[in-house]
Design an enzyme around this catalytic site. Sequence first.
Site, PDB file in Angstrom:
ATOM      1  N   HIS A  52       0.835  -1.206   0.000  1.00  0.00           N
ATOM      2  CA  HIS A  52       0.000   0.000   0.000  1.00  0.00           C
ATOM      3  C   HIS A  52       0.866   1.252   0.000  1.00  0.00           C
ATOM      4  O   HIS A  52       1.385   1.665   1.041  1.00  0.00           O
ATOM      5  CB  HIS A  52      -0.932  -0.038   1.223  1.00  0.00           C
ATOM      6  CG  HIS A  52      -1.913   1.095   1.245  1.00  0.00           C
ATOM      7  ND1 HIS A  52      -2.398   1.639   2.402  1.00  0.00           N
ATOM      8  CD2 HIS A  52      -2.500   1.791   0.238  1.00  0.00           C
ATOM      9  CE1 HIS A  52      -3.227   2.614   2.108  1.00  0.00           C
ATOM     10  NE2 HIS A  52      -3.309   2.735   0.805  1.00  0.00           N
ATOM     11  N   GLU A  77       2.832   0.383   3.350  1.00  0.00           N
ATOM     12  CA  GLU A  77       2.317  -0.617   4.281  1.00  0.00           C
ATOM     13  C   GLU A  77       2.390  -1.970   3.574  1.00  0.00           C
ATOM     14  O   GLU A  77       1.810  -2.124   2.491  1.00  0.00           O
ATOM     15  CB  GLU A  77       0.872  -0.305   4.669  1.00  0.00           C
ATOM     16  CG  GLU A  77       0.723   0.943   5.513  1.00  0.00           C
ATOM     17  CD  GLU A  77      -0.731   1.227   5.910  1.00  0.00           C
ATOM     18  OE1 GLU A  77      -0.953   1.814   6.965  1.00  0.00           O
ATOM     19  OE2 GLU A  77      -1.653   0.869   5.140  1.00  0.00           O
ATOM     20  N   ASN A 121      -4.898   4.566   7.415  1.00  0.00           N
ATOM     21  CA  ASN A 121      -6.282   4.999   7.179  1.00  0.00           C
ATOM     22  C   ASN A 121      -7.178   4.681   8.375  1.00  0.00           C
ATOM     23  O   ASN A 121      -8.084   5.435   8.712  1.00  0.00           O
ATOM     24  CB  ASN A 121      -6.849   4.349   5.919  1.00  0.00           C
ATOM     25  CG  ASN A 121      -6.253   4.954   4.664  1.00  0.00           C
ATOM     26  OD1 ASN A 121      -5.702   6.058   4.694  1.00  0.00           O
ATOM     27  ND2 ASN A 121      -6.333   4.243   3.554  1.00  0.00           N
TER      28      ASN A 121
HETATM   29  N1  LIG Z   1      -5.480   7.575  -5.338  1.00  0.00           N
HETATM   30  C1  LIG Z   1      -5.047   7.394  -4.108  1.00  0.00           C
HETATM   31  O1  LIG Z   1      -4.905   8.331  -3.303  1.00  0.00           O
HETATM   32  C2  LIG Z   1      -4.684   6.014  -3.655  1.00  0.00           C
HETATM   33  C3  LIG Z   1      -3.781   5.840  -2.594  1.00  0.00           C
HETATM   34  C4  LIG Z   1      -3.419   4.539  -2.213  1.00  0.00           C
HETATM   35  C5  LIG Z   1      -3.990   3.449  -2.852  1.00  0.00           C
HETATM   36  N2  LIG Z   1      -4.887   3.655  -3.877  1.00  0.00           N
HETATM   37  C6  LIG Z   1      -5.428   2.465  -4.550  1.00  0.00           C
HETATM   38  O2  LIG Z   1      -4.733   2.286  -5.772  1.00  0.00           O
HETATM   39  C7  LIG Z   1      -5.594   1.687  -6.744  1.00  0.00           C
HETATM   40  C8  LIG Z   1      -5.617   2.551  -7.983  1.00  0.00           C
HETATM   41  O3  LIG Z   1      -6.034   3.849  -7.650  1.00  0.00           O
HETATM   42  P1  LIG Z   1      -5.795   5.099  -8.623  1.00  0.00           P
HETATM   43  O4  LIG Z   1      -6.187   6.298  -7.834  1.00  0.00           O
HETATM   44  O5  LIG Z   1      -4.478   5.018  -9.262  1.00  0.00           O
HETATM   45  O6  LIG Z   1      -6.922   4.800  -9.742  1.00  0.00           O
HETATM   46  P2  LIG Z   1      -7.052   5.430 -11.216  1.00  0.00           P
HETATM   47  O7  LIG Z   1      -8.500   5.385 -11.527  1.00  0.00           O
HETATM   48  O8  LIG Z   1      -6.294   6.716 -11.309  1.00  0.00           O
HETATM   49  O9  LIG Z   1      -6.281   4.375 -12.146  1.00  0.00           O
HETATM   50  C9  LIG Z   1      -6.738   3.077 -12.397  1.00  0.00           C
HETATM   51  C10 LIG Z   1      -6.158   2.632 -13.733  1.00  0.00           C
HETATM   52  O10 LIG Z   1      -6.458   1.249 -13.922  1.00  0.00           O
HETATM   53  C11 LIG Z   1      -6.766   1.048 -15.297  1.00  0.00           C
HETATM   54  N3  LIG Z   1      -7.505  -0.208 -15.453  1.00  0.00           N
HETATM   55  C12 LIG Z   1      -8.834  -0.433 -15.282  1.00  0.00           C
HETATM   56  N4  LIG Z   1      -9.095  -1.742 -15.540  1.00  0.00           N
HETATM   57  C13 LIG Z   1      -7.916  -2.332 -15.882  1.00  0.00           C
HETATM   58  C14 LIG Z   1      -7.536  -3.650 -16.259  1.00  0.00           C
HETATM   59  N5  LIG Z   1      -8.440  -4.625 -16.335  1.00  0.00           N
HETATM   60  N6  LIG Z   1      -6.242  -3.886 -16.548  1.00  0.00           N
HETATM   61  C15 LIG Z   1      -5.319  -2.907 -16.486  1.00  0.00           C
HETATM   62  N7  LIG Z   1      -5.616  -1.625 -16.132  1.00  0.00           N
HETATM   63  C16 LIG Z   1      -6.901  -1.349 -15.833  1.00  0.00           C
HETATM   64  C17 LIG Z   1      -7.538   2.301 -15.693  1.00  0.00           C
HETATM   65  O11 LIG Z   1      -7.542   2.475 -17.100  1.00  0.00           O
HETATM   66  C18 LIG Z   1      -6.731   3.366 -14.958  1.00  0.00           C
HETATM   67  O12 LIG Z   1      -5.668   3.837 -15.751  1.00  0.00           O
HETATM   68  C19 LIG Z   1      -6.938   1.530  -6.054  1.00  0.00           C
HETATM   69  O13 LIG Z   1      -7.030   0.227  -5.508  1.00  0.00           O
HETATM   70  C20 LIG Z   1      -6.890   2.550  -4.940  1.00  0.00           C
HETATM   71  O14 LIG Z   1      -7.722   2.218  -3.844  1.00  0.00           O
HETATM   72  C21 LIG Z   1      -5.233   4.892  -4.305  1.00  0.00           C
END
Ligand SMILES: NC(=O)c1ccc[n+]([C@@H]2O[C@H](COP(=O)([O-])OP(=O)(O)OC[C@H]3O[C@@H](n4cnc5c(N)ncnc54)[C@H](O)[C@@H]3O)[C@@H](O)[C@H]2O)c1
Length: 404
Positions: A140, A152, A190
């Site tokens: 994480h 994490e 969190n």
């Molecule tokens: N944004 C934050 O602050 C944050 C912090 C820590 C963890 N996270 C976690 O990280 C993960 C991603 O978050 P994010 O904010 O980067 O999301 P995001 O929406 O910015 O990006 C997700 C990406 O995944 C791609 N995607 C969708 N389906 C797919 C598939 N089948 N194969 C390959 N790529 C695919 C999308 O096209 C997109 O580019 C989530 O699980 C989120 O909970 C987010």
Amino acid sequence: MYIFKAGVVGAGAMGAGIAQVISYSGLPVVLKDVDQAMLDKGLAQIRSIYQGRVEKGKMSAGEMQSKLDLITPALDYGEFADVDVVIEAVPEKMSLKKRIFTELDAICPAGTIFASNTSALSITEMGRATKRPHKMVGMHFFNPANVMKLVEVIRGEETDDEAVQDIVAFTETLRKIPVVVKECPGFLVNRLLTPYLNEAVLCLQEGAATAQQIDAAMVDYGWPMGPFTLMDFLGLDVCYDVGQYLYSQYGDRMAAAALFEQLVKAGRLGEKSGAGFYGYGDNTDEPVRQMIARMNGGRRLGEFRPERLMYLLINEAAYAVQENVADVRDIDMAMIAGTGMTVGGERLGPLALADKLGLDTLVAGLEDFEKKYGKRFHPAARLYELVKEGHTGVKAKAGFLEYV
Ligand SMILES: NC(=O)c1ccc[n+]([C@@H]2O[C@H](COP(=O)([O-])OP(=O)(O)OC[C@H]3O[C@@H](n4cnc5c(N)ncnc54)[C@H](O)[C@@H]3O)[C@@H](O)[C@H]2O)c1
């Protein structure tokens, strides 16, 4: 196991940041998405991070290019046949994550470690969707991944020690700080932040102080930014969703303040929507003030003190200790590295802070808040135990930590 090559699935905000961090450490990385436009956007994000370093004189244009050359963009899994670790960073949906790991299971060697950057979903459940639940681990990262030091490392119920150790070592090669956390809802940062942030919203809706006053007081306390600035940055919808999930898992002590829901429903999601607790650009916080006035009838229903927020955070840390979620020092390290919290400029995590305050003083303070504001302040059993044993903190040379 040494990691020679990594894969990242999902080139969004987090996936692109993670791929940048891996390439910066000198390792080749395949970055896969399903959408060419998202892949291009992710690569542009990575380039701009490197460009920033070049402009600051921290690296040459040639070094930037050699780092960029380590990244292979992909729309299929062709390059995943020889990766040692995959970090999944697709949207937060269990069914999607399970599907991706099932696909990877058929392509990656049996020894490849599967890591998920999920913020909250079960690593154990993802692992069980594959033939290698012992190789599934949470990794994480915090946003922005290229800046935030903490990772994490989440141990699921079936994750083996080797996979945890390999990911800890890998995290260190990325020049990040790994903290091993036993899987629990919200993991560590969190989980501890949620009651703290929620209490700030409760103080606001009670008319106890304004968002500006609460933010200023918490910055004075030692935080890099106040709770409302932080929530506006993270996104109120994201905070609300995390809060709802934690409420479903931990019960009433995580119940969200009503104002939270009202703001989310009104589309005030924070900086990204131009308005949250504060207004951005042409927007103001006047609608928030009106909502608050309607909720408290213009009266001051409670009192704000930084301790109201801090004691809840410490109490949640005590719950984490009693559930063996992580070591005491690791809990403190996670909060310092994950949030930048200090106390008056001193790098103190919640448990070292509790020892300094005196655990007897803390319990008395929590009980006092419990009388005024309700059960969510009820001290964790571990606090009562330590006080009963005479381990009241620094003054007794023993509390959560030992002192010589
Ligand atoms: N944004 C934050 O602050 C944050 C912090 C820590 C963890 N996270 C976690 O990280 C993960 C991603 O978050 P994010 O904010 O980067 O999301 P995001 O929406 O910015 O990006 C997700 C990406 O995944 C791609 N995607 C969708 N389906 C797919 C598939 N089948 N194969 C390959 N790529 C695919 C999308 O096209 C997109 O580019 C989530 O699980 C989120 O909970 C987010």
